[in-house]
Design a protein around this motif. Structure first.
Motif, mmCIF file in Angstrom:
data_model
loop_
_atom_site.group_PDB
_atom_site.id
_atom_site.type_symbol
_atom_site.label_atom_id
_atom_site.label_comp_id
_atom_site.label_asym_id
_atom_site.label_seq_id
_atom_site.Cartn_x
_atom_site.Cartn_y
_atom_site.Cartn_z
ATOM 1 N N PRO A 198 16.741 31.626 13.507
ATOM 2 C CA PRO A 198 16.344 32.171 14.168
ATOM 3 C C PRO A 198 16.868 33.598 14.474
ATOM 4 O O PRO A 198 16.672 34.567 14.934
ATOM 5 N N LYS A 199 18.109 33.197 14.570
ATOM 6 C CA LYS A 199 19.290 34.174 15.282
ATOM 7 C C LYS A 199 19.454 35.653 14.044
ATOM 8 O O LYS A 199 19.686 36.665 14.250
ATOM 9 N N ASN A 200 19.454 34.883 12.789
ATOM 10 C CA ASN A 200 20.050 36.127 11.665
ATOM 11 C C ASN A 200 18.530 35.984 11.210
ATOM 12 O O ASN A 200 18.487 36.601 10.182
ATOM 13 N N ILE A 201 17.240 36.404 12.113
ATOM 14 C CA ILE A 201 15.790 36.945 11.426
ATOM 15 C C ILE A 201 15.269 37.903 12.618
ATOM 16 O O ILE A 201 15.619 37.842 13.637
ATOM 17 N N ILE A 211 18.791 38.285 8.040
ATOM 18 C CA ILE A 211 20.022 39.834 7.746
ATOM 19 C C ILE A 211 21.589 38.166 7.730
ATOM 20 O O ILE A 211 20.925 36.855 7.539
ATOM 21 N N ASP A 212 22.748 38.622 7.746
ATOM 22 C CA ASP A 212 23.242 37.622 8.138
ATOM 23 C C ASP A 212 23.697 36.241 6.203
ATOM 24 O O ASP A 212 23.800 35.455 6.951
ATOM 25 N N ALA A 213 23.839 37.230 5.189
ATOM 26 C CA ALA A 213 23.632 36.510 4.201
ATOM 27 C C ALA A 213 25.062 36.306 3.490
ATOM 28 O O ALA A 213 25.014 35.961 2.126
#
Ligand SMILES: Nc1ncnc2c1ncn2[C@@H]1O[C@H](COP(=O)(O)OP(=O)(O)OP(=O)(O)O)[C@@H](O)[C@H]1O
Ligand SMILES: [Mg+2]
Length: 327
Positions: A198-201, A211-213
């Protein structure tokens, strides 16, 4: 701005993104593994991201900065599947595998929404749909397999810290955790994001933006589902909120509907096994969930995770049976 960043400024100038020597760099939240800044440019704000060689976590954890390349490639590939699900990459910069992407205004991080009690089950469904769309589009495609041969990176950032590290602490579970890790590394099925949490959406209205892939790899798609569901189940315990379990169910259902490359049952069982292991890793691993500090809550997660590692359930049943409390 620290002097080391003059390289970044020059690279942004070279890419024609800025026309000044002194742009304002505003650090964005997060930043365990990268420097992330919002930078104003003549055509509006952009995001500049530069991978750090040493992650900012308690345990020592280094990672090659080439993971910046994996991230750029994943963002571009995901946008080719559906332009709404990832930010547009504006330039790859000539220093330290940094890159620039569009800044998405008014898009809160999903984790912050959940923690604030704004739990939208329909949004969780969209997340499941989005993840499955990328998996489906890339499944069994040689081109994607060749573009994301990042096994070493995935091992360093995911398999070692989350699975092998925990196996070292837990003799009884070690054989099962080794089997899960080896199975995960052996499967080359689709393009995996590797850090769906959830912190990368970002929440763009009703639509998720991933994000953050940096951990992207051609591997087992079950990992992405398991990784994200793990976060929701941990938060269901932490916040004692049934809607987070309902969100997990909605996500699994939507994901399942998108599985068109293999038998759903097989994938859901692998995802269930991985979820058990990842849940334990978030209590005992190198990257523990920072919010889960209460001993009772940790025990709730630990006990259920241990049982699931020894006796796996398909992820849909796992979610249904997950207990938020011992009561
Ligand atoms: N394209 C974007 N538009 C708007 N905000 C963004 C964008 N990309 C990143 N951010 C913001 O910056 C934060 C950090 O970005 P990102 O997750 O990519 O960095 P990170 O260093 O890898 O983070 P971490 O390791 O903590 O997950 C995000 O949580 C988000 O708030
Ligand atoms: Mg992040």
């Amino acid at each position: 701005m620290p002097s080391a960043d003059t390289d970044i400024v020059q690279a942004l100038r070279d890419a024609d993104l800025i026309d000044t020597d002194q742009p304002v760099f505003q650090p964005l939240a997060g930043g365990v593994s990268c420097d992330v800044w919002k930078v104003d440019t003549p055509s509006g704000p952009i995001v500049v991201k530069r991978p750090l060689p040493q992650l900012r976590v308690a345990a020592e954890w280094t990672a090659p900065v080439e993971r910046g390349v994996s991230e750029v490639r994943w963002l571009q590939r995901a946008r080719a599947v559906d332009p709404s699900i990832a930010p547009k990459v504006l330039a790859e910069l000539s220093v330290g595998h940094a890159f620039a992407m569009e800044f998405l205004p008014d898009c809160p991080v999903w984790k912050d929404e959940l923690v604030a009690g704004r739990v939208d089950i329909g949004f969780a469904k969209q997340v499941g749909r989005g993840i499955a769309a990328v998996h489906s589009a890339t499944a069994n495609r040689d081109e994607d397999r060749d573009a994301f041969r990042n096994d070493e990176m995935f091992r360093a950032l995911r398999v070692d810290p989350f699975l092998f590290y925990v196996a070292e602490q837990e003799a009884e579970l070690a054989p099962a955790l080794h089997a899960i890790a080896n199975d995960l590394m052996a499967r080359k099925i689709a393009l995996v994001h590797g850090d769906i949490s959830p912190k990368n959406i970002l929440v763009s209205g009703d639509d998720p933006v991933f994000i953050d892939a940096e951990c992207a790899v051609y591997g087992d798609p079950a990992f992405d589902l398991a990784f994200c569901i793990t976060h929701l189940l941990l938060k269901a315990v932490w916040l004692d909120d049934e809607r987070l379990k309902q969100s997990a169910t909605a996500m699994v259902d939507a994901y399942r509907a998108g599985i068109d490359w293999e038998t759903p049952e097989a994938l859901l069982l692998r995802a269930g096994r991985l979820t058990g292991a990842l849940l334990l890793a978030r209590v005992e691993g190198k990257s523990p969930a920072p919010y889960l500090t209460d001993t009772e809550q940790k025990n709730i997660v630990r006990e259920q995770a241990r049982a699931l590692i020894l006796d796996a359930l398909p992820i849909d049943d796992l979610v249904t049976q997950w207990k938020r409390t011992f009561a």
